[in-house]
Scaffold this motif. Structure first.
Motif, PDB file in Angstrom:
ATOM      1  N   ASP A  28     -79.250  28.579   0.017  1.00 24.65           N
ATOM      2  CA  ASP A  28     -77.973  27.872  -0.098  1.00 24.65           C
ATOM      3  C   ASP A  28     -77.288  27.767   1.268  1.00 24.65           C
ATOM      4  OD1 ASP A  28     -78.375  27.645  -2.826  1.00 24.65           O
ATOM      5  OD2 ASP A  28     -77.034  29.312  -3.338  1.00 24.65           O
ATOM      6  N   ILE A  29     -77.309  28.845   2.025  1.00 22.63           N
ATOM      7  CA  ILE A  29     -76.699  28.844   3.356  1.00 22.63           C
ATOM      8  C   ILE A  29     -77.353  27.789   4.232  1.00 22.63           C
ATOM      9  CG2 ILE A  29     -76.465  30.185   5.494  1.00 22.63           C
ATOM     10  CD1 ILE A  29     -76.195  32.687   3.601  1.00 22.63           C
ATOM     11  N   LEU A  30     -78.670  27.798   4.269  1.00 19.71           N
ATOM     12  CA  LEU A  30     -79.392  26.833   5.100  1.00 19.71           C
ATOM     13  C   LEU A  30     -79.140  25.400   4.638  1.00 19.71           C
ATOM     14  CD1 LEU A  30     -82.723  28.822   5.528  1.00 19.71           C
ATOM     15  CD2 LEU A  30     -80.935  28.458   7.260  1.00 19.71           C
ATOM     16  N   ARG A  31     -79.064  25.206   3.340  1.00 16.39           N
ATOM     17  CA  ARG A  31     -78.817  23.855   2.790  1.00 16.39           C
ATOM     18  C   ARG A  31     -77.442  23.337   3.208  1.00 16.39           C
ATOM     19  NH1 ARG A  31     -80.413  19.203   0.753  1.00 16.39           N
ATOM     20  NH2 ARG A  31     -79.321  18.498  -1.091  1.00 16.39           N
ATOM     21  N   VAL A  32     -76.407  24.173   3.083  1.00 15.49           N
ATOM     22  CA  VAL A  32     -75.057  23.741   3.453  1.00 15.49           C
ATOM     23  C   VAL A  32     -74.998  23.418   4.945  1.00 15.49           C
ATOM     24  CG1 VAL A  32     -72.635  24.426   3.629  1.00 15.49           C
ATOM     25  CG2 VAL A  32     -73.923  24.952   1.550  1.00 15.49           C
ATOM     26  N   LEU A  33     -75.597  24.274   5.763  1.00 13.76           N
ATOM     27  CA  LEU A  33     -75.605  24.006   7.210  1.00 13.76           C
ATOM     28  C   LEU A  33     -76.317  22.691   7.507  1.00 13.76           C
ATOM     29  CD1 LEU A  33     -76.360  27.607   8.533  1.00 13.76           C
ATOM     30  CD2 LEU A  33     -74.175  26.374   8.682  1.00 13.76           C
ATOM     31  N   GLU A  34     -77.433  22.468   6.821  1.00  8.32           N
ATOM     32  CA  GLU A  34     -78.181  21.215   7.005  1.00  8.32           C
ATOM     33  C   GLU A  34     -77.330  20.010   6.599  1.00  8.32           C
ATOM     34  OE1 GLU A  34     -81.720  18.911   4.680  1.00  8.32           O
ATOM     35  OE2 GLU A  34     -82.044  21.048   5.033  1.00  8.32           O
ATOM     36  N   LEU A  35     -76.689  20.092   5.457  1.00 13.83           N
ATOM     37  CA  LEU A  35     -75.867  18.983   4.964  1.00 13.83           C
ATOM     38  C   LEU A  35     -74.681  18.705   5.886  1.00 13.83           C
ATOM     39  CD1 LEU A  35     -75.887  19.729   1.145  1.00 13.83           C
ATOM     40  CD2 LEU A  35     -76.977  17.791   2.304  1.00 13.83           C
ATOM     41  N   LEU A  54     -76.533  41.254  -0.114  1.00 10.97           N
ATOM     42  CA  LEU A  54     -75.841  40.174  -0.823  1.00 10.97           C
ATOM     43  C   LEU A  54     -74.417  39.969  -0.337  1.00 10.97           C
ATOM     44  CD1 LEU A  54     -77.174  40.763  -4.446  1.00 10.97           C
ATOM     45  CD2 LEU A  54     -77.874  38.990  -2.819  1.00 10.97           C
ATOM     46  N   ASP A  55     -73.736  41.029   0.073  1.00  8.43           N
ATOM     47  CA  ASP A  55     -72.369  40.891   0.581  1.00  8.43           C
ATOM     48  C   ASP A  55     -72.358  40.103   1.890  1.00  8.43           C
ATOM     49  OD1 ASP A  55     -71.218  42.248  -1.556  1.00  8.43           O
ATOM     50  OD2 ASP A  55     -71.340  44.183  -0.543  1.00  8.43           O
ATOM     51  N   THR A  56     -73.280  40.432   2.786  1.00 13.08           N
ATOM     52  CA  THR A  56     -73.380  39.713   4.060  1.00 13.08           C
ATOM     53  C   THR A  56     -73.723  38.250   3.813  1.00 13.08           C
ATOM     54  OG1 THR A  56     -74.054  41.700   5.247  1.00 13.08           O
ATOM     55  CG2 THR A  56     -74.617  39.593   6.267  1.00 13.08           C
ATOM     56  N   LEU A  57     -74.682  38.012   2.948  1.00 14.18           N
ATOM     57  CA  LEU A  57     -75.066  36.633   2.639  1.00 14.18           C
ATOM     58  C   LEU A  57     -73.901  35.867   2.019  1.00 14.18           C
ATOM     59  CD1 LEU A  57     -78.654  37.345   1.306  1.00 14.18           C
ATOM     60  CD2 LEU A  57     -78.085  36.009   3.362  1.00 14.18           C
ATOM     61  N   GLY A  58     -73.115  36.538   1.196  1.00 18.15           N
ATOM     62  CA  GLY A  58     -71.944  35.899   0.605  1.00 18.15           C
ATOM     63  C   GLY A  58     -70.923  35.513   1.656  1.00 18.15           C
ATOM     64  N   THR A  59     -70.712  36.402   2.621  1.00 24.23           N
ATOM     65  CA  THR A  59     -69.791  36.111   3.723  1.00 24.23           C
ATOM     66  C   THR A  59     -70.294  34.915   4.515  1.00 24.23           C
ATOM     67  OG1 THR A  59     -69.081  38.406   3.897  1.00 24.23           O
ATOM     68  CG2 THR A  59     -68.779  37.033   5.855  1.00 24.23           C
ATOM     69  N   TRP A  60     -71.584  34.920   4.834  1.00 26.81           N
ATOM     70  CA  TRP A  60     -72.159  33.801   5.589  1.00 26.81           C
ATOM     71  C   TRP A  60     -72.056  32.495   4.795  1.00 26.81           C
ATOM     72  CZ3 TRP A  60     -77.307  36.496   7.393  1.00 26.81           C
ATOM     73  CH2 TRP A  60     -77.002  37.434   8.378  1.00 26.81           C
ATOM     74  N   ARG A  63     -68.643  31.156   5.079  1.00 26.57           N
ATOM     75  CA  ARG A  63     -68.406  30.632   6.423  1.00 26.57           C
ATOM     76  C   ARG A  63     -69.084  29.284   6.672  1.00 26.57           C
ATOM     77  NH1 ARG A  63     -69.213  36.140  10.022  1.00 26.57           N
ATOM     78  NH2 ARG A  63     -67.351  37.199   9.249  1.00 26.57           N
ATOM     79  N   THR A  64     -70.151  28.991   5.930  1.00 27.86           N
ATOM     80  CA  THR A  64     -70.842  27.715   6.151  1.00 27.86           C
ATOM     81  C   THR A  64     -69.920  26.522   5.939  1.00 27.86           C
ATOM     82  OG1 THR A  64     -71.659  27.523   3.869  1.00 27.86           O
ATOM     83  CG2 THR A  64     -73.122  28.601   5.481  1.00 27.86           C
ATOM     84  N   LEU A  65     -68.853  26.728   5.199  1.00 26.95           N
ATOM     85  CA  LEU A  65     -67.937  25.627   4.900  1.00 26.95           C
ATOM     86  C   LEU A  65     -67.035  25.264   6.071  1.00 26.95           C
ATOM     87  CD1 LEU A  65     -66.947  26.777   1.315  1.00 26.95           C
ATOM     88  CD2 LEU A  65     -68.709  25.107   1.971  1.00 26.95           C
ATOM     89  N   THR A  66     -66.897  26.180   7.047  1.00 23.85           N
ATOM     90  CA  THR A  66     -65.945  25.938   8.120  1.00 23.85           C
ATOM     91  C   THR A  66     -66.506  26.070   9.529  1.00 23.85           C
ATOM     92  OG1 THR A  66     -65.218  28.255   8.053  1.00 23.85           O
ATOM     93  CG2 THR A  66     -63.984  26.666   6.694  1.00 23.85           C
ATOM     94  N   VAL A  67     -67.655  26.720   9.706  1.00 32.15           N
ATOM     95  CA  VAL A  67     -68.169  26.944  11.064  1.00 32.15           C
ATOM     96  C   VAL A  67     -68.647  25.648  11.702  1.00 32.15           C
ATOM     97  CG1 VAL A  67     -68.831  29.334  10.630  1.00 32.15           C
ATOM     98  CG2 VAL A  67     -70.518  27.511  10.285  1.00 32.15           C
ATOM     99  N   ALA A  68     -68.640  25.656  13.036  1.00 30.77           N
ATOM    100  CA  ALA A  68     -69.146  24.507  13.787  1.00 30.77           C
ATOM    101  C   ALA A  68     -70.529  24.792  14.371  1.00 30.77           C
ATOM    102  CB  ALA A  68     -68.167  24.155  14.909  1.00 30.77           C
ATOM    103  N   SER A  69     -70.968  26.074  14.282  1.00 31.47           N
ATOM    104  CA  SER A  69     -72.278  26.448  14.813  1.00 31.47           C
ATOM    105  C   SER A  69     -72.778  27.703  14.100  1.00 31.47           C
ATOM    106  CB  SER A  69     -72.183  26.727  16.312  1.00 31.47           C
ATOM    107  OG  SER A  69     -71.441  27.908  16.539  1.00 31.47           O
ATOM    108  N   THR A  70     -74.079  27.956  14.237  1.00 26.48           N
ATOM    109  CA  THR A  70     -74.614  29.177  13.619  1.00 26.48           C
ATOM    110  C   THR A  70     -74.104  30.419  14.316  1.00 26.48           C
ATOM    111  OG1 THR A  70     -76.624  28.961  14.937  1.00 26.48           O
ATOM    112  CG2 THR A  70     -76.697  28.126  12.686  1.00 26.48           C
ATOM    113  N   GLU A  71     -73.739  30.300  15.594  1.00 21.79           N
ATOM    114  CA  GLU A  71     -73.165  31.456  16.290  1.00 21.79           C
ATOM    115  C   GLU A  71     -71.893  31.919  15.592  1.00 21.79           C
ATOM    116  OE1 GLU A  71     -73.956  28.572  18.061  1.00 21.79           O
ATOM    117  OE2 GLU A  71     -75.861  29.328  18.833  1.00 21.79           O
ATOM    118  N   GLU A  72     -71.074  30.966  15.171  1.00 22.56           N
ATOM    119  CA  GLU A  72     -69.838  31.317  14.454  1.00 22.56           C
ATOM    120  C   GLU A  72     -70.128  31.978  13.121  1.00 22.56           C
ATOM    121  OE1 GLU A  72     -66.816  28.282  14.048  1.00 22.56           O
ATOM    122  OE2 GLU A  72     -67.506  27.337  15.900  1.00 22.56           O
TER     123      GLU A  72
END
Length: 77
Positions: A28-35, A54-60, A63-72
């Motif tokens: 899901d994270i990769l898909r949102v970043l791709e989209l 799962l907690d870390t993945l949930g945080t990430w 964040r996919t909704l607002t970050v401008a880069s994977t570094e963020e």
């Protein structure tokens, strides 16, 4: 009469369930970043797909909704 259980039975299935949820969440994270058109370097892709917390993945994922880069994505709050 109780069903017989062997040691580790619940643990094995629980670990598999968590791994499955982690895999789905990383996808899901990769898909949102791709989209969103955000480049995902191979090192970041590996970090995301290898994470099983799962907690870390949930945080990430949040964040996919607002970050401008994977570094963020990986920055500590």
């Amino acid at each position: 009469m109780h069903a017989s259980r062997f040691p580790g039975h619940d643990t094995v299935f629980e670990e598999a369930r968590i791994k499955g949820r982690a895999t789905a969440r990383s996808e899901d994270i990769l898909r949102v970043l791709e989209l969103r058109g955000i480049d995902v370097p191979e090192a970041a892709r590996e970090r995301i797909t290898n994470c099983t917390d799962l907690d870390t993945l949930g945080t990430w994922l949040d964040r996919t909704l607002t970050v401008a880069s994977t570094e963020e994505l990986f920055q500590e709050a």
